[in-house]
Design an enzyme around this catalytic site. Structure first.
Site, PDB file in Angstrom:
ATOM      1  CG  HIS A  82       4.291  -1.384  -8.929  1.00 13.24           C
ATOM      2  ND1 HIS A  82       3.208  -1.111  -8.121  1.00 13.24           N
ATOM      3  CD2 HIS A  82       5.345  -0.752  -8.373  1.00 13.24           C
ATOM      4  CE1 HIS A  82       3.603  -0.353  -7.110  1.00 13.24           C
ATOM      5  NE2 HIS A  82       4.895  -0.127  -7.239  1.00 13.24           N
ATOM      6  CG  ASP A 161       4.244  -2.953   2.520  1.00 10.54           C
ATOM      7  OD1 ASP A 161       5.410  -2.566   2.710  1.00 10.54           O
ATOM      8  OD2 ASP A 161       3.419  -2.324   1.826  1.00 10.54           O
ATOM      9  NE  ARG A 168      10.382   1.288   4.725  1.00  8.95           N
ATOM     10  CZ  ARG A 168       9.950   1.127   3.464  1.00  8.95           C
ATOM     11  NH1 ARG A 168       8.940   0.329   3.201  1.00  8.95           N
ATOM     12  NH2 ARG A 168      10.542   1.728   2.471  1.00  8.95           N
ATOM     13  CB  SER A 183       7.730  -1.952   0.758  1.00 11.29           C
ATOM     14  OG  SER A 183       6.530  -1.267   0.606  1.00 11.29           O
TER      15      SER A 183
HETATM   16  N1  URA Z   1       6.053   2.259  -2.514  1.00 14.90           N
HETATM   17  C1  URA Z   1       5.828   1.230  -1.683  1.00 14.90           C
HETATM   18  O1  URA Z   1       4.836   0.522  -1.824  1.00 14.90           O
HETATM   19  N2  URA Z   1       6.717   0.990  -0.688  1.00 14.90           N
HETATM   20  C2  URA Z   1       7.834   1.733  -0.492  1.00 14.90           C
HETATM   21  O2  URA Z   1       8.601   1.459   0.406  1.00 14.90           O
HETATM   22  C3  URA Z   1       8.052   2.807  -1.356  1.00 14.90           C
HETATM   23  C4  URA Z   1       7.141   3.047  -2.385  1.00 14.90           C
END
Ligand code: URA
Length: 443
Positions: A82, A161, A168, A183
């Protein structure tokens, strides 16, 4: 339990227990906790912080809010990779086929672009016919048949999320290490891999601007992975300048193919090959030096290239694109941006280029925005190169007739020159595992 008490406890700097975090996550997903209380809670967490245990509990609660992908029928160790998001970051398109060509299965769920950073799914969607919305059974079957599959995230992957991130985004609570780490890791945990390799970007074009902040974020995510029983490691890599020369979806596919043919830009090659080697080493518990050799052989023998062609064909795309790039979407306008002074290039502002690419059509501001797969930028000069007035710095690819001239001016100004050659800086700055932080460079 009342949300009011949980908010005031965090506001006053106290540590929350699992039940309280669960009350927030489950309550918010079910609509029992309203946006105004969730916003107040997120701001309290942003200002007061969450410790490692709270962050890990939050990540797992969000992972459990939807489906967890079960990859256990694939009888091999699955390593997920990732990136925290960058400009010109097409590493998955390179590393995934290399790893699969070395006999290590790749089952990868990837995301779409958002803001100034790109997303693997949009890049794959630029390949005519390629299907990035395959269902779970087909995804797993592809991995069993050809050793690789890449698909978009299902709607029900960590839905908590998704909902919390949207809040957010509009309440100025994105840029907090615990909230970012929980997240990202909630989605990684739900994606079902056994081990996780993170590429944490640092610098102007990244979420985290300094090396120290990036190492802290990486350490937090490595800790969450460990607590979830998944070996997790992280590279910290430079994102001051764009990665490689091409930015924009089909342009990045072309550059990834060039690397798989052994002739792409070295900055991109170095990071992509190291990440591929590390993924193999983690999956089969082999020595990293041997795995670097496997990666080189896979490129020389064109095994990774043919694995990429197999992946394209399997998921409905046209594998001829590796031989004929004109099959990919092409922009109607190709405009050259030329230098107005002589010197050495000392910086190319990755964030500025990423933002201009979005305006040229290559990205999206909102999740539902359409994408022009042909749009983007091709850099003709990189940091450390010399340039003379009148020489081409980059080429803009777009179909937006009305606005590209404004972009050209901004893009020219995003490249800085000086009369002295800048020092050569490494692209891989640190490596973090659950025992140590290895710093390779300071800047
Ligand atoms: N990528 C995500 O998946 N979440 C975040 O909070 C920031 C970047």
């Amino acid at each position: 339990m009342r949300m009011y008490d949980i908010i005031s406890k965090k506001r006053d700097g106290f540590k929350l227990c699992g039940n309280e975090l669960e009350f927030f996550v489950k309550g918010y997903v079910k609509g029992k906790v309203p946006d105004y209380q969730a916003s107040a809670f997120l701001m309290a967490a942003f200002i007061r912080g969450l410790d490692n245990e709270e962050t890990s509990i939050l990540a797992n609660l969000m992972a459990d809010s939807g489906d967890r992908l079960d990859l256990s029928s694939i009888k091999s160790t699955i390593v997920d990779k990732h990136s925290t998001g960058g400009v010109g970051d097409k590493i998955t398109l390179i590393a995934a086929p290399i790893v699969a060509s070395c006999g290590v299965p790749v089952a990868k769920m990837s995301g779409k672009s958002l803001g100034h950073t790109g997303g693997t799914i949009d890049k794959l969607d630029s390949i005519p016919g390629f299907n990035t919305k395959i269902e779970k059974g087909e995804f797993i079957n592809n991995v069993k048949k050809i050793g690789i599959s890449i698909t978009g995230q299902t709607g029900n992957l960590a839905p908590a999320d998704k909902k919390i991130y949207s809040l957010r985004d509009v309440t100025a609570t994105v840029n907090n290490k615990s909230l970012v780490a929980s997240s990202i890791m909630s989605k990684k945990i739900a994606s079902g891999a056994d081990k996780i390799l993170l590429d944490v970007k640092t610098g102007k074009g990244a979420f985290m601007k300094s090396l120290n902040e990036s190492i802290e974020l990486a350490s937090l995510m490595v800790d969450i992975g460990k607590r979830a029983g998944k070996e997790t490691v992280a590279y910290i890599t430079d994102m001051n300048s764009p990665l490689g020369n091409n930015i924009g979806n089909s342009l990045e596919v072309v550059e990834a193919i060039e690397i798989l043919k052994g002739r792409g830009p070295k900055d991109l090659e170095n990071i992509a090959f190291e990440i591929a080697a590390r993924m193999i080493a983690m999956a089969v518990n082999r020595d990293l030096v041997e795995c670097r050799q496997l990666v080189k052989e896979s490129i020389i023998e064109r095994k990774a290239l043919s694995k990429f062609e197999q992946l394209i064909e399997r998921q409905g795309g046209n594998p001829q694109i590796t031989k004929d790039y004109s099959i990919l979407p092409q922009a109607q306008i190709k405009h050259k941006v030329v230098a107005q002074s002589d010197g050495y290039i000392i910086s190319i502002d990755a964030e500025a280029l990423g933002k201009e690419c979005v305006k040229l059509g290559a990205g999206r501001i909102k999740r539902e925005d359409p994408i022009d797969y042909s749009a983007g930028i091709v850099l003709k000069k990189k940091v450390g190169d010399t340039v003379e007035s009148g020489e081409v710095l980059m080429e803009i690819h777009t179909n937006h007739r009305s606005s590209f001239k404004d972009s050209a001016e901004i893009l020219r100004n995003s490249i800085k020159t000086a009369c002295r050659k800048p020092p050569v800086k490494p692209m891989i700055l640190a490596y973090v595992d659950s025992n140590n932080v290895h710093r390779y460079a300071e800047y």
